[in-house]
Design a protein around this motif. Sequence first.
Motif, PDB file in Angstrom:
ATOM      1  N   GLY A 187       0.818  -1.211   0.000  1.00 43.03           N
ATOM      2  CA  GLY A 187       0.000   0.000   0.000  1.00 43.03           C
ATOM      3  C   GLY A 187       0.847   1.255   0.000  1.00 43.03           C
ATOM      4  O   GLY A 187       0.552   2.224  -0.706  1.00 43.03           O
ATOM      5  N   LEU A 188       1.932   1.252   0.778  1.00 37.64           N
ATOM      6  CA  LEU A 188       2.834   2.406   0.823  1.00 37.64           C
ATOM      7  C   LEU A 188       3.461   2.670  -0.543  1.00 37.64           C
ATOM      8  O   LEU A 188       3.558   3.824  -0.983  1.00 37.64           O
ATOM      9  CB  LEU A 188       3.942   2.170   1.856  1.00 37.64           C
ATOM     10  CG  LEU A 188       3.539   2.183   3.329  1.00 37.64           C
ATOM     11  CD1 LEU A 188       4.733   1.810   4.190  1.00 37.64           C
ATOM     12  CD2 LEU A 188       3.010   3.553   3.729  1.00 37.64           C
ATOM     13  N   PHE A 189       3.881   1.582  -1.214  1.00 37.66           N
ATOM     14  CA  PHE A 189       4.506   1.760  -2.519  1.00 37.66           C
ATOM     15  C   PHE A 189       3.513   2.304  -3.538  1.00 37.66           C
ATOM     16  O   PHE A 189       3.837   3.209  -4.323  1.00 37.66           O
ATOM     17  CB  PHE A 189       5.102   0.443  -3.019  1.00 37.66           C
ATOM     18  CG  PHE A 189       5.714   0.557  -4.388  1.00 37.66           C
ATOM     19  CD1 PHE A 189       6.890   1.266  -4.575  1.00 37.66           C
ATOM     20  CD2 PHE A 189       5.089   0.002  -5.497  1.00 37.66           C
ATOM     21  CE1 PHE A 189       7.448   1.409  -5.846  1.00 37.66           C
ATOM     22  CE2 PHE A 189       5.629   0.122  -6.762  1.00 37.66           C
ATOM     23  CZ  PHE A 189       6.817   0.831  -6.932  1.00 37.66           C
ATOM     24  N   GLY A 227       1.440   6.834  -6.804  1.00 44.48           N
ATOM     25  CA  GLY A 227       0.377   7.774  -7.131  1.00 44.48           C
ATOM     26  C   GLY A 227       0.803   9.209  -6.926  1.00 44.48           C
ATOM     27  O   GLY A 227       0.509  10.086  -7.749  1.00 44.48           O
ATOM     28  N   ILE A 228       1.517   9.469  -5.845  1.00 44.30           N
ATOM     29  CA  ILE A 228       1.994  10.827  -5.569  1.00 44.30           C
ATOM     30  C   ILE A 228       3.010  11.260  -6.621  1.00 44.30           C
ATOM     31  O   ILE A 228       2.985  12.407  -7.091  1.00 44.30           O
ATOM     32  CB  ILE A 228       2.604  10.897  -4.156  1.00 44.30           C
ATOM     33  CG1 ILE A 228       1.486  10.763  -3.117  1.00 44.30           C
ATOM     34  CG2 ILE A 228       3.375  12.197  -3.942  1.00 44.30           C
ATOM     35  CD1 ILE A 228       1.977  10.567  -1.702  1.00 44.30           C
ATOM     36  N   ALA A 229       3.895  10.343  -7.025  1.00 34.77           N
ATOM     37  CA  ALA A 229       4.864  10.661  -8.074  1.00 34.77           C
ATOM     38  C   ALA A 229       4.164  10.982  -9.392  1.00 34.77           C
ATOM     39  O   ALA A 229       4.545  11.919 -10.105  1.00 34.77           O
ATOM     40  CB  ALA A 229       5.837   9.498  -8.250  1.00 34.77           C
ATOM     41  N   LEU A 271      17.484  18.904  -1.045  1.00 32.30           N
ATOM     42  CA  LEU A 271      17.076  17.668  -0.391  1.00 32.30           C
ATOM     43  C   LEU A 271      15.925  17.084  -1.196  1.00 32.30           C
ATOM     44  O   LEU A 271      15.139  17.833  -1.795  1.00 32.30           O
ATOM     45  CB  LEU A 271      16.634  17.918   1.057  1.00 32.30           C
ATOM     46  CG  LEU A 271      17.734  18.287   2.061  1.00 32.30           C
ATOM     47  CD1 LEU A 271      17.109  18.628   3.407  1.00 32.30           C
ATOM     48  CD2 LEU A 271      18.740  17.158   2.225  1.00 32.30           C
ATOM     49  N   SER A 272      15.804  15.773  -1.195  1.00 32.35           N
ATOM     50  CA  SER A 272      14.812  15.120  -2.051  1.00 32.35           C
ATOM     51  C   SER A 272      13.400  15.264  -1.495  1.00 32.35           C
ATOM     52  O   SER A 272      13.191  15.583  -0.314  1.00 32.35           O
ATOM     53  CB  SER A 272      15.148  13.637  -2.208  1.00 32.35           C
ATOM     54  OG  SER A 272      14.934  12.956  -0.972  1.00 32.35           O
ATOM     55  N   PHE A 273      12.441  15.013  -2.351  1.00 33.07           N
ATOM     56  CA  PHE A 273      11.023  14.980  -1.996  1.00 33.07           C
ATOM     57  C   PHE A 273      10.808  14.001  -0.840  1.00 33.07           C
ATOM     58  O   PHE A 273      10.111  14.294   0.147  1.00 33.07           O
ATOM     59  CB  PHE A 273      10.234  14.562  -3.238  1.00 33.07           C
ATOM     60  CG  PHE A 273       8.743  14.606  -3.115  1.00 33.07           C
ATOM     61  CD1 PHE A 273       8.100  15.245  -2.056  1.00 33.07           C
ATOM     62  CD2 PHE A 273       7.951  13.998  -4.091  1.00 33.07           C
ATOM     63  CE1 PHE A 273       6.709  15.277  -1.972  1.00 33.07           C
ATOM     64  CE2 PHE A 273       6.567  14.027  -4.009  1.00 33.07           C
ATOM     65  CZ  PHE A 273       5.953  14.655  -2.942  1.00 33.07           C
ATOM     66  N   GLY A 274      11.406  12.819  -0.952  1.00 26.89           N
ATOM     67  CA  GLY A 274      11.265  11.805   0.087  1.00 26.89           C
ATOM     68  C   GLY A 274      11.852  12.243   1.416  1.00 26.89           C
ATOM     69  O   GLY A 274      11.289  11.963   2.482  1.00 26.89           O
ATOM     70  N   THR A 303       8.889   7.024  -2.041  1.00 29.88           N
ATOM     71  CA  THR A 303       8.563   8.271  -2.741  1.00 29.88           C
ATOM     72  C   THR A 303       9.687   8.663  -3.695  1.00 29.88           C
ATOM     73  O   THR A 303       9.447   8.986  -4.868  1.00 29.88           O
ATOM     74  CB  THR A 303       8.312   9.408  -1.731  1.00 29.88           C
ATOM     75  OG1 THR A 303       7.172   9.073  -0.918  1.00 29.88           O
ATOM     76  CG2 THR A 303       8.037  10.731  -2.447  1.00 29.88           C
ATOM     77  N   ASP A 304      10.921   8.625  -3.207  1.00 30.82           N
ATOM     78  CA  ASP A 304      12.062   8.961  -4.072  1.00 30.82           C
ATOM     79  C   ASP A 304      12.227   7.937  -5.193  1.00 30.82           C
ATOM     80  O   ASP A 304      12.543   8.293  -6.331  1.00 30.82           O
ATOM     81  CB  ASP A 304      13.345   9.055  -3.247  1.00 30.82           C
ATOM     82  CG  ASP A 304      13.444  10.366  -2.478  1.00 30.82           C
ATOM     83  OD1 ASP A 304      12.732  11.329  -2.839  1.00 30.82           O
ATOM     84  OD2 ASP A 304      14.228  10.438  -1.511  1.00 30.82           O
TER      85      ASP A 304
END
Length: 215
Positions: free
Chosen positions: A15-17, A22-24, A49-52, A92-93
């Motif tokens: 689910g997290l992935f 979806g956010i990406a 710094l990255s989005f993640g 996320t990254d």
Amino acid sequence: MKKETATRITVMILGLFIMSLGIACSTKAGLGTTPISCVPYVLSQGFHLSFGTFTFLMNSLFVVFEYFLLKDKFETYQWLQIPLIFVFSVFTDLSMILVNDLIITGYIFQWIFCLMSCVLVAFGISLLLKANLLMMAGDALVRAISEVTKIQFGYVKVGFDSTMVLTAVLVSWVMFADLVGVREGTVAAAILVGLIVKFFVPRLGCLDRIFTRKT
């Protein structure tokens, strides 16, 4: 019981992935990202710094705020939200890398990707709800605020999401003198994701049966 827990953890990680993907996709569509992600996305565009990374930092602060709000009522296992956030931030990254080479041209295709991102995020949330192990930090903070203020969860959630969007708008204007990461797609996500979750959850009853068999 151990097999059931392992299965729930697997469903939660999946689910997290899917949520992160979806956010990406929403960021790639260029119509604004989800309310909970718009602040870290804006910050990632202005700093090295990255989005993640910003997602991890912001959500970790949510857990700390939750602790101070609930105090003695804060259950120790809720600190496990932090490793959960870490996994989500890495996903996320990774998802941003996966969609990096996608080229989306035309407003219609932007909306197609935006709507697809809403479906992915909603499906990921539905899997987390079915796994029933830990809440995402933002929702856990909303629940804590609701408990302390005695205001209904739904109303607090609307206020929380609105605050995230307004904060992103303010930060965006201060840093870029323009709107970054907040557009009509952000509004669409705020409206549609919850509705799509309500569609998915009853249709994932098969997971309940799987968990039962594992027990």
